[in-house]
Write an enzyme that holds these catalytic residues in place. Structure first.
Site, PDB file in Angstrom:
ATOM      1  N   SER A   8       0.968  -1.383  -0.106  1.00 50.83           N
ATOM      2  CA  SER A   8       0.058   0.142  -0.189  1.00 50.83           C
ATOM      3  C   SER A   8       0.815   1.347   0.060  1.00 50.83           C
ATOM      4  O   SER A   8       1.582   1.439   1.000  1.00 50.83           O
ATOM      5  CB  SER A   8      -0.822   0.144   1.197  1.00 50.83           C
ATOM      6  OG  SER A   8      -1.559   1.329   1.531  1.00 50.83           O
ATOM      7  N   HIS A  33      -1.008  -1.397  -4.233  1.00 53.83           N
ATOM      8  CA  HIS A  33      -2.445  -1.178  -3.661  1.00 53.83           C
ATOM      9  C   HIS A  33      -2.537   0.518  -3.346  1.00 53.83           C
ATOM     10  O   HIS A  33      -1.647   1.123  -2.447  1.00 53.83           O
ATOM     11  CB  HIS A  33      -2.500  -1.697  -2.103  1.00 53.83           C
ATOM     12  CG  HIS A  33      -3.935  -1.668  -1.563  1.00 53.83           C
ATOM     13  ND1 HIS A  33      -4.945  -2.529  -1.724  1.00 53.83           N
ATOM     14  CD2 HIS A  33      -4.326  -0.606  -0.540  1.00 53.83           C
ATOM     15  CE1 HIS A  33      -5.939  -2.004  -0.962  1.00 53.83           C
ATOM     16  NE2 HIS A  33      -5.580  -1.128  -0.257  1.00 53.83           N
ATOM     17  N   ASP A  35      -4.684   3.685  -1.993  1.00 54.90           N
ATOM     18  CA  ASP A  35      -5.827   3.898  -0.970  1.00 54.90           C
ATOM     19  C   ASP A  35      -6.563   5.401  -1.254  1.00 54.90           C
ATOM     20  O   ASP A  35      -6.009   6.212  -1.175  1.00 54.90           O
ATOM     21  CB  ASP A  35      -5.242   3.877   0.258  1.00 54.90           C
ATOM     22  CG  ASP A  35      -5.051   2.505   0.615  1.00 54.90           C
ATOM     23  OD1 ASP A  35      -6.072   1.556   0.659  1.00 54.90           O
ATOM     24  OD2 ASP A  35      -4.109   2.173   1.413  1.00 54.90           O
ATOM     25  N   MET A  37      -9.107   8.103  -0.306  1.00 57.45           N
ATOM     26  CA  MET A  37     -10.112   8.350   0.866  1.00 57.45           C
ATOM     27  C   MET A  37     -10.675   9.775   0.464  1.00 57.45           C
ATOM     28  O   MET A  37      -9.935  10.754   0.122  1.00 57.45           O
ATOM     29  CB  MET A  37      -9.347   8.450   1.912  1.00 57.45           C
ATOM     30  CG  MET A  37      -8.605   7.045   2.378  1.00 57.45           C
ATOM     31  SD  MET A  37      -7.768   6.943   3.951  1.00 57.45           S
ATOM     32  CE  MET A  37      -6.879   5.394   3.862  1.00 57.45           C
ATOM     33  N   HIS A  66      -8.377   0.774  -3.953  1.00 57.28           N
ATOM     34  CA  HIS A  66      -9.252   0.682  -2.929  1.00 57.28           C
ATOM     35  C   HIS A  66     -10.089   2.081  -2.828  1.00 57.28           C
ATOM     36  O   HIS A  66      -9.393   2.937  -2.164  1.00 57.28           O
ATOM     37  CB  HIS A  66      -8.631   0.102  -1.616  1.00 57.28           C
ATOM     38  CG  HIS A  66      -9.280   0.038  -0.414  1.00 57.28           C
ATOM     39  ND1 HIS A  66      -8.782  -0.161   0.725  1.00 57.28           N
ATOM     40  CD2 HIS A  66     -10.431   0.009  -0.047  1.00 57.28           C
ATOM     41  CE1 HIS A  66      -9.389  -0.399   1.666  1.00 57.28           C
ATOM     42  NE2 HIS A  66     -10.750  -0.250   1.260  1.00 57.28           N
ATOM     43  N   MET A  68     -12.131   4.296  -0.841  1.00 56.71           N
ATOM     44  CA  MET A  68     -12.973   4.504   0.557  1.00 56.71           C
ATOM     45  C   MET A  68     -13.635   5.846   0.283  1.00 56.71           C
ATOM     46  O   MET A  68     -13.325   6.823   1.028  1.00 56.71           O
ATOM     47  CB  MET A  68     -11.749   4.490   1.624  1.00 56.71           C
ATOM     48  CG  MET A  68     -11.266   3.112   2.126  1.00 56.71           C
ATOM     49  SD  MET A  68      -9.678   3.031   2.908  1.00 56.71           S
ATOM     50  CE  MET A  68      -8.756   3.379   1.504  1.00 56.71           C
ATOM     51  N   MET A 137     -11.323  -5.984   5.601  1.00 52.27           N
ATOM     52  CA  MET A 137     -10.548  -5.090   6.411  1.00 52.27           C
ATOM     53  C   MET A 137     -10.200  -5.469   7.851  1.00 52.27           C
ATOM     54  O   MET A 137     -11.225  -5.918   8.319  1.00 52.27           O
ATOM     55  CB  MET A 137     -11.458  -3.593   6.505  1.00 52.27           C
ATOM     56  CG  MET A 137     -11.633  -2.869   5.408  1.00 52.27           C
ATOM     57  SD  MET A 137     -10.087  -2.541   4.421  1.00 52.27           S
ATOM     58  CE  MET A 137      -9.288  -1.713   5.709  1.00 52.27           C
ATOM     59  N   ASP A 176      -6.351  -6.403   4.461  1.00 53.42           N
ATOM     60  CA  ASP A 176      -5.839  -5.019   4.619  1.00 53.42           C
ATOM     61  C   ASP A 176      -6.064  -4.385   5.914  1.00 53.42           C
ATOM     62  O   ASP A 176      -7.215  -4.205   6.540  1.00 53.42           O
ATOM     63  CB  ASP A 176      -6.574  -4.191   3.563  1.00 53.42           C
ATOM     64  CG  ASP A 176      -6.034  -2.876   3.307  1.00 53.42           C
ATOM     65  OD1 ASP A 176      -5.071  -2.481   3.958  1.00 53.42           O
ATOM     66  OD2 ASP A 176      -6.839  -2.018   2.492  1.00 53.42           O
ATOM     67  N   GLY A 177      -4.753  -4.086   6.551  1.00 58.54           N
ATOM     68  CA  GLY A 177      -4.899  -3.282   7.919  1.00 58.54           C
ATOM     69  C   GLY A 177      -3.897  -4.158   8.934  1.00 58.54           C
ATOM     70  O   GLY A 177      -4.223  -5.551   9.197  1.00 58.54           O
ATOM     71  N   GLY A 178      -2.827  -3.742   9.258  1.00 60.03           N
ATOM     72  CA  GLY A 178      -2.038  -4.317  10.307  1.00 60.03           C
ATOM     73  C   GLY A 178      -1.305  -5.797   9.790  1.00 60.03           C
ATOM     74  O   GLY A 178      -1.014  -6.759  10.657  1.00 60.03           O
ATOM     75  N   GLY A 198       1.040  -1.741   3.983  1.00 58.65           N
ATOM     76  CA  GLY A 198       1.589  -0.452   3.977  1.00 58.65           C
ATOM     77  C   GLY A 198       2.725  -0.297   4.839  1.00 58.65           C
ATOM     78  O   GLY A 198       4.047  -0.441   4.407  1.00 58.65           O
ATOM     79  N   SER A 199       2.477  -0.019   6.125  1.00 61.61           N
ATOM     80  CA  SER A 199       3.631   0.397   6.911  1.00 61.61           C
ATOM     81  C   SER A 199       4.605  -0.819   7.023  1.00 61.61           C
ATOM     82  O   SER A 199       5.812  -0.613   7.242  1.00 61.61           O
ATOM     83  CB  SER A 199       3.318   0.781   8.416  1.00 61.61           C
ATOM     84  OG  SER A 199       2.213  -0.180   8.745  1.00 61.61           O
TER      85      SER A 199
HETATM   86  C1  DX5 Z   1      -6.368   1.520   5.680  1.00 57.04           C
HETATM   87  C2  DX5 Z   1      -5.899   1.296   4.083  1.00 57.04           C
HETATM   88  C3  DX5 Z   1      -4.588   0.342   4.247  1.00 57.04           C
HETATM   89  C4  DX5 Z   1      -3.348   1.079   4.790  1.00 57.04           C
HETATM   90  C5  DX5 Z   1      -2.891  -0.214   5.576  1.00 57.04           C
HETATM   91  O1  DX5 Z   1      -7.539   2.299   5.657  1.00 57.04           O
HETATM   92  O2  DX5 Z   1      -6.999   0.616   3.654  1.00 57.04           O
HETATM   93  O3  DX5 Z   1      -4.480  -0.110   2.761  1.00 57.04           O
HETATM   94  O4  DX5 Z   1      -2.501   1.366   3.865  1.00 57.04           O
HETATM   95  O5  DX5 Z   1      -1.754   0.034   6.349  1.00 57.04           O
HETATM   96  P1  DX5 Z   1      -0.731  -0.859   7.189  1.00 57.04           P
HETATM   97  O6  DX5 Z   1      -0.604  -2.012   6.507  1.00 57.04           O
HETATM   98  O7  DX5 Z   1       0.089  -0.045   7.664  1.00 57.04           O
HETATM   99  O8  DX5 Z   1      -2.010  -1.388   8.403  1.00 57.04           O
HETATM  100 ZN    ZN Z   2      -6.516  -0.156   1.589  1.00 55.68          ZN
END
Ligand code: DX5
Ligand code: ZN
Length: 228
Positions: A8, A33, A35, A37, A66, A68, A137, A176-178, A198-199
């Protein structure tokens, strides 16, 4: 299903996005990916179709977009023309989900549905033939770097089994997430085959090692009726 790693770019350096995509590609990422928003559906603002258009000019791998955003139908054509490969909308934001998904396919794109952590999978049963990807998610959407929500894990298996019963063995289940090397074990054992991170990827001191560790974490699904 083979494992797909989708870094991401939310956690990448936005001042050098092209370079960040290339770094992921040389580290063998499968998709990128993106994002999107809108500050309404989620409490954060990021990027829109113009950035996707620029990225599509340099990316050699598919863009996994993605959305959002509220009222995703308004923007499907923009993101399709911008060069997205997958367009994923939130089930909670789509008023006429089946119409939205078939519109994405009519635009020549792969159709995805995202579910927030507290959203049950039931409505997927009514769009089984219209979906290429389900994005589960594992944090509440809006920000990178949040903590993985364990309670979501059984939903991944429920969705995998729901689609297998319908003969849809090639559904992508994305999480997606953590996601990191530890949570990747849990979600692949549950039936996920696309890891969005992502991170974990972009904050790593070595991006190649981070992606390798996600691939190494893949687990078989215990008691799977149909081999993956
Ligand atoms: C959150 C996003 C994710 C985000 C995930 O709303 O949809 O794609 O980048 O980030 P990590 O992998 O750091 O949780
Ligand atoms: Zn995402």
């Amino acid at each position: 299903m083979s494992l797909v790693i989708s870094p991401s770019i939310l956690s990448a350096d936005f001042a050098q996005l092209g370079h960040e995509v290339e770094r992921a590609e040389s580290a063998t990422a499968d998709w990128i990916h993106v994002d999107v928003m809108d500050g309404h559906y989620v409490p954060n603002l990021t990027i829109g179709a113009p950035v996707v258009r620029s990225l599509s000019k340099i990316a050699k791998i598919p863009l996994d977009v993605h959305l959002m955003i509220t009222d995703p139908d308004r923007y499907l054509e923009d993101f399709a023309e911008a060069g997205a490969t997958y367009i994923t909308v939130h089930v909670e934001a789509a008023t006429h989900l089946q119409r939205t998904l078939s519109h994405i396919r009519k635009l020549g794109k792969k159709a995805g549905v995202a579910l927030n952590p507290a959203t049950p999978p039931d409505s997927l049963a009514y769009v089984i033939d219209d979906v290429d990807l389900v994005l589960v998610m594992t944090v509440n959407p809006g920000f990178g770097g949040q903590k993985f929500i364990n309670e979501v894990v059984p939903k991944i298996t429920t969705i995998r089994e729901m689609f297998e019963r319908a003969g849809k063995k090639d559904l992508h289940i994305s999480v997606d997430g953590g996601i990191n090397a530890e949570t990747a074990k849990i979600v692949t054992a549950a039936g996920a085959n696309v890891l969005v991170a992502g991170s974990y990827i972009y904050s790593a001191s070595n991006i190649d090692d981070a992606i390798k560790s996600l691939r190494a974490a893949e687990q078989p699904r215990p008691n799977a009726k149909i081999p993956r």
